[in-house]
Design a protein around this motif. Structure first.
Motif, PDB file in Angstrom:
ATOM      1  N   PRO A 173       0.828  -1.207   0.000  1.00 55.64           N
ATOM      2  CA  PRO A 173       0.000   0.000   0.000  1.00 55.64           C
ATOM      3  C   PRO A 173       0.866   1.262   0.000  1.00 55.64           C
ATOM      4  O   PRO A 173       1.919   1.295   0.626  1.00 55.64           O
ATOM      5  N   SER A 174       0.438   2.278  -0.724  1.00 58.38           N
ATOM      6  CA  SER A 174       1.089   3.601  -0.740  1.00 58.38           C
ATOM      7  C   SER A 174       2.571   3.512  -1.078  1.00 58.38           C
ATOM      8  O   SER A 174       3.427   4.051  -0.369  1.00 58.38           O
ATOM      9  N   MET A 175       2.896   2.837  -2.165  1.00 61.16           N
ATOM     10  CA  MET A 175       4.292   2.715  -2.576  1.00 61.16           C
ATOM     11  C   MET A 175       4.791   4.046  -3.135  1.00 61.16           C
ATOM     12  O   MET A 175       4.104   4.700  -3.910  1.00 61.16           O
ATOM     13  N   GLU A 176       6.012   4.435  -2.749  1.00 60.32           N
ATOM     14  CA  GLU A 176       6.618   5.644  -3.271  1.00 60.32           C
ATOM     15  C   GLU A 176       7.174   5.380  -4.669  1.00 60.32           C
ATOM     16  O   GLU A 176       7.302   4.235  -5.100  1.00 60.32           O
ATOM     17  N   GLU A 177       7.508   6.461  -5.366  1.00 61.29           N
ATOM     18  CA  GLU A 177       7.925   6.356  -6.766  1.00 61.29           C
ATOM     19  C   GLU A 177       9.124   5.422  -6.924  1.00 61.29           C
ATOM     20  O   GLU A 177       9.181   4.606  -7.843  1.00 61.29           O
ATOM     21  N   ARG A 178      10.087   5.508  -6.013  1.00 61.99           N
ATOM     22  CA  ARG A 178      11.283   4.669  -6.104  1.00 61.99           C
ATOM     23  C   ARG A 178      10.930   3.191  -5.930  1.00 61.99           C
ATOM     24  O   ARG A 178      11.467   2.325  -6.636  1.00 61.99           O
ATOM     25  N   SER A 179      10.007   2.899  -5.010  1.00 60.15           N
ATOM     26  CA  SER A 179       9.593   1.506  -4.776  1.00 60.15           C
ATOM     27  C   SER A 179       8.833   0.952  -5.975  1.00 60.15           C
ATOM     28  O   SER A 179       8.980  -0.221  -6.333  1.00 60.15           O
ATOM     29  N   ARG A 180       8.016   1.801  -6.607  1.00 56.86           N
ATOM     30  CA  ARG A 180       7.281   1.364  -7.796  1.00 56.86           C
ATOM     31  C   ARG A 180       8.253   0.993  -8.917  1.00 56.86           C
ATOM     32  O   ARG A 180       8.083  -0.032  -9.593  1.00 56.86           O
ATOM     33  N   GLU A 181       9.263   1.836  -9.127  1.00 57.45           N
ATOM     34  CA  GLU A 181      10.238   1.561 -10.181  1.00 57.45           C
ATOM     35  C   GLU A 181      11.008   0.279  -9.899  1.00 57.45           C
ATOM     36  O   GLU A 181      11.300  -0.500 -10.813  1.00 57.45           O
ATOM     37  N   ALA A 182      11.342   0.054  -8.636  1.00 53.62           N
ATOM     38  CA  ALA A 182      12.064  -1.169  -8.265  1.00 53.62           C
ATOM     39  C   ALA A 182      11.195  -2.400  -8.532  1.00 53.62           C
ATOM     40  O   ALA A 182      11.688  -3.445  -8.983  1.00 53.62           O
ATOM     41  N   PHE A 183       9.890  -2.282  -8.257  1.00 52.46           N
ATOM     42  CA  PHE A 183       8.948  -3.375  -8.506  1.00 52.46           C
ATOM     43  C   PHE A 183       8.923  -3.714 -10.002  1.00 52.46           C
ATOM     44  O   PHE A 183       9.019  -4.889 -10.391  1.00 52.46           O
ATOM     45  N   LEU A 184       8.797  -2.699 -10.850  1.00 51.84           N
ATOM     46  CA  LEU A 184       8.733  -2.924 -12.296  1.00 51.84           C
ATOM     47  C   LEU A 184      10.068  -3.400 -12.855  1.00 51.84           C
ATOM     48  O   LEU A 184      10.102  -4.207 -13.788  1.00 51.84           O
ATOM     49  N   GLU A 185      11.157  -2.915 -12.283  1.00 54.86           N
ATOM     50  CA  GLU A 185      12.475  -3.304 -12.772  1.00 54.86           C
ATOM     51  C   GLU A 185      12.718  -4.795 -12.592  1.00 54.86           C
ATOM     52  O   GLU A 185      13.447  -5.419 -13.377  1.00 54.86           O
ATOM     53  N   LYS A 186      12.109  -5.365 -11.579  1.00 55.58           N
ATOM     54  CA  LYS A 186      12.203  -6.813 -11.350  1.00 55.58           C
ATOM     55  C   LYS A 186      11.737  -7.579 -12.585  1.00 55.58           C
ATOM     56  O   LYS A 186      12.301  -8.621 -12.946  1.00 55.58           O
ATOM     57  N   PHE A 187      10.672  -7.083 -13.232  1.00 54.49           N
ATOM     58  CA  PHE A 187      10.139  -7.758 -14.412  1.00 54.49           C
ATOM     59  C   PHE A 187      11.060  -7.582 -15.620  1.00 54.49           C
ATOM     60  O   PHE A 187      11.115  -8.450 -16.491  1.00 54.49           O
ATOM     61  N   ARG A 188      11.775  -6.482 -15.666  1.00 51.80           N
ATOM     62  CA  ARG A 188      12.633  -6.206 -16.825  1.00 51.80           C
ATOM     63  C   ARG A 188      13.990  -6.887 -16.718  1.00 51.80           C
ATOM     64  O   ARG A 188      14.699  -7.033 -17.720  1.00 51.80           O
ATOM     65  N   GLU A 189      14.379  -7.303 -15.526  1.00 50.00           N
ATOM     66  CA  GLU A 189      15.726  -7.840 -15.321  1.00 50.00           C
ATOM     67  C   GLU A 189      15.958  -9.168 -16.029  1.00 50.00           C
ATOM     68  O   GLU A 189      17.070  -9.486 -16.433  1.00 50.00           O
ATOM     69  N   GLN A 190      14.908  -9.991 -16.171  1.00 51.59           N
ATOM     70  CA  GLN A 190      15.051 -11.295 -16.826  1.00 51.59           C
ATOM     71  C   GLN A 190      16.144 -12.130 -16.167  1.00 51.59           C
ATOM     72  O   GLN A 190      17.091 -12.586 -16.802  1.00 51.59           O
ATOM     73  N   SER A 191      16.014 -12.331 -14.865  1.00 54.16           N
ATOM     74  CA  SER A 191      17.053 -13.021 -14.098  1.00 54.16           C
ATOM     75  C   SER A 191      17.067 -14.525 -14.324  1.00 54.16           C
ATOM     76  O   SER A 191      17.992 -15.212 -13.905  1.00 54.16           O
ATOM     77  N   GLY A 192      16.062 -15.053 -14.982  1.00 54.97           N
ATOM     78  CA  GLY A 192      16.028 -16.486 -15.252  1.00 54.97           C
ATOM     79  C   GLY A 192      14.923 -17.196 -14.504  1.00 54.97           C
ATOM     80  O   GLY A 192      14.244 -18.063 -15.051  1.00 54.97           O
ATOM     81  N   LYS A 193      14.709 -16.847 -13.250  1.00 55.71           N
ATOM     82  CA  LYS A 193      13.650 -17.480 -12.464  1.00 55.71           C
ATOM     83  C   LYS A 193      12.327 -16.772 -12.740  1.00 55.71           C
ATOM     84  O   LYS A 193      12.268 -15.542 -12.750  1.00 55.71           O
ATOM     85  N   PRO A 194      11.238 -17.520 -12.987  1.00 61.35           N
ATOM     86  CA  PRO A 194       9.935 -16.884 -13.223  1.00 61.35           C
ATOM     87  C   PRO A 194       9.547 -15.970 -12.066  1.00 61.35           C
ATOM     88  O   PRO A 194       9.878 -16.222 -10.905  1.00 61.35           O
TER      89      PRO A 194
END
Length: 533
Positions: free
Chosen positions: A377-398
């Motif tokens: 709840p109430s995520m700040e801009e930096r936390s939102r970007e970190a959340f989305l960056e997880k999807f872009r990283e393509q680390s191998g694990k689903p």
């Protein structure tokens, strides 16, 4: 704008960033005593503006901050000064439509024949309702009355008159109820009118006392309430709520079309657009009073790249919520991963359900074969970007993101390619029942007998369509959409689905795996055939 400029368009564009986000101070205080930029700002602003406009660079947020630092001026005010000279202004709705925020220099003037391009226009309805609604409560007067009691008897008396008017309306409310509709709020008009002027004069003459910030906030709330009370039209409903010993009176703008039209009339042309303006008649009426032409453009993306399935054996109905139903949702997630490993998002109608299912998922096989992340709840801009960056990283694990329907991650984000290959949407997105939604329902029942649709079904389906739109963002994207509620199979909800969703699969836990497998295998076979040819 960047794409157009690459094609040779010569045009200046300014992006207006919210004051809270662009202010350089830790605590935003716009006065010469607290901010070095405010002191002497007008002595330096012309030089800063000329340098920015003549520089060989775009008027971006970064460059505005750069020139504001160089010339020691307020970056927020610099962006508005630059906007007056720009061909295109990119900004939030409120800089045009909010009577307390908009700048006349941007929306008026004989030399400015504005064209409004209103993106994500489905969001403007609720935003406009909030802009043009107002409320006042007895508790709002507590701090001002306490402060002025021994300091200014005149203002104390005027405050008391406002409270007496509120109590008069409270007595008119139905006995022993917490919610009541009112025919008018005329009793508040003159008490507030006679308070605003003297209060403004006092604040202008007294700029240093401990309660000032709270009383300034009260002043703005009071003036907004008075402005809305003075300009109300037939699109309003007035209601009150008893909250313990407190009493709140709300002027609720149910239909903001007339209010929006006042600003649209200042434009040469206005274009509202969104991927989810469905049903179009609903938005035509509430955003423009049916004064607009409406066009529906077919999706440019190949239907074969997307699988749409509706589950027959899952629901988010309140009466059936519990571990049994949540377990089925987890099983569908497991099926998706089993047939195609990759990144998925699952959207829930509430944080409560998200938390319950997430807790069970951490104890299931999902946690062993994938990484689970959850929207807070109430995520700040930096936390939102970190959340989305997880999807872009393509680390191998689903990766599986647990999100809330209608929130920051269900619209306005681009996760292309393998960043996101599927979404699961739990429920039809119906807003929670509350006084405001029931007021909307009753208002439109009186107008055209579609109250439930206008208050619940249409807004809910819009949230579903937005979340589903996260999967296919480019012509090359492929992915799956799983609508997890048996109510999507009902006729009333089926009629709201986009034309390109005419082909879908009704699935259950027995056949869903095969449907998913056929879809992904079919895509793979197409690639093989294409390569061979």
């Amino acid at each position: 704008m960047k794409l157009l400029k690459k094609q040779g368009l010569f045009l200046s564009a300014v992006t207006i960033t919210a004051k809270e986000k662009i202010c350089i101070q830790e605590e935003m205080q716009c006065n010469p005593e607290s901010c070095e930029r405010a002191k002497g700002h007008f002595d330096r602003i012309n030089e800063a503006l000329y340098a920015l406009l003549t520089a060989e660079c775009g008027i971006s947020r970064e460059n505005i901050l750069l020139f504001a630092e160089k010339y020691k001026v307020c970056p927020y005010e610099l962006s508005f000064e630059a906007a007056v000279w720009a061909d295109c202004i990119i900004c939030d709705y409120n800089y045009v439509f909010d009577p307390h925020v908009n700048r006349k220099s941007l929306i008026e003037g004989s030399l400015r024949q504005n064209i409004y391009l209103i993106d994500e226009a489905h969001n403007l309805l609720d935003r406009a309702r909030e802009m043009y609604s107002a409320d006042i409560a007895k508790s709002d007067f507590k701090v001002p009355k306490k402060y002025f009691k021994d300091r200014n008897r005149f203002l104390f008396k005027k405050l008391g008159n406002c409270v007496m008017a509120l109590r008069k309306l409270e007595k008119q409310a139905q006995d022993e109820t917490r919610f009541s509709l009112h025919e008018n709020a005329d009793a508040m008009y003159f008490p507030i009118f006679h308070l605003i002027g003297p209060l403004e004069e006092y604040l202008a003459d007294h700029d240093n006392f401990s309660e000032r910030e709270e009383i300034v906030e009260f002043y703005f709330k009071l003036t907004h309430f008075y402005m809305m009370l003075d300009s109300m039209d037939s699109g309003y409903e007035i209601y009150s709520e008893k909250r313990g010993r407190d009493f709140l009176l709300r002027l609720f703008c149910v239909n903001p079309s007339d209010k929006l039209e006042e600003y649209i009339e200042n434009s040469r042309s206005s274009i509202f657009f969104s991927a989810t303006l469905l049903p179009v008649q609903y938005y035509r009426q509430l955003l423009g009073g049916n004064r607009f032409e409406a066009y529906q453009i077919a999706s440019p993306f190949a239907k074969e790249n997307r699988l749409l399935a509706i589950t027959e054996d899952v629901t988010s109905r309140y009466t059936r919520r519990g571990e049994w139903e949540y377990g089925k949702m987890i099983r569908y997630l497991e099926l998706c991963l089993e047939k195609k490993a990759g990144n998925y998002m699952i959207f829930f109608p509430s944080y409560e359900m998200l938390t319950s299912v997430y807790g069970m998922a951490k104890q299931s096989n999902l946690a062993l074969v994938s990484e689970l992340i959850v929207q807070e709840p109430s995520m700040e801009e930096r936390s939102r970007e970190a959340f989305l960056e997880k999807f872009r990283e393509q680390s191998g694990k689903p990766l599986i993101g647990f999100c809330v329907l209608g929130s920051i991650f269900s619209e306005g984000i681009d996760l292309t390619g393998n960043s996101l290959i599927g979404v699961l949407i739990v429920g039809t997105g119906l807003p929670q029942i509350c006084n405001e939604r029931e007021v909307i329902r009753a208002y439109f029942d009186r107008q055209q007998k579609k109250g439930y649709d206008y208050a619940y079904r249409y807004p809910g389906m819009n949230k579903v369509l937005q979340a589903a739109g996260r999967v296919i963002r480019t012509a090359e994207d492929v992915g799956t959409i799983l609508l997890m509620d048996e109510r999507f199979l009902e006729r009333d909800n089926q009629s709201l689905l986009p034309e390109e969703w005419e082909i879908y699969y009704a699935v259950n836990r027995n056949n869903c795996g095969q449907v998913l497998e056929n879809f992904w295998n079919g895509l793979d076979n197409d690639k093989v055939a294409e390569a061979e040819s």
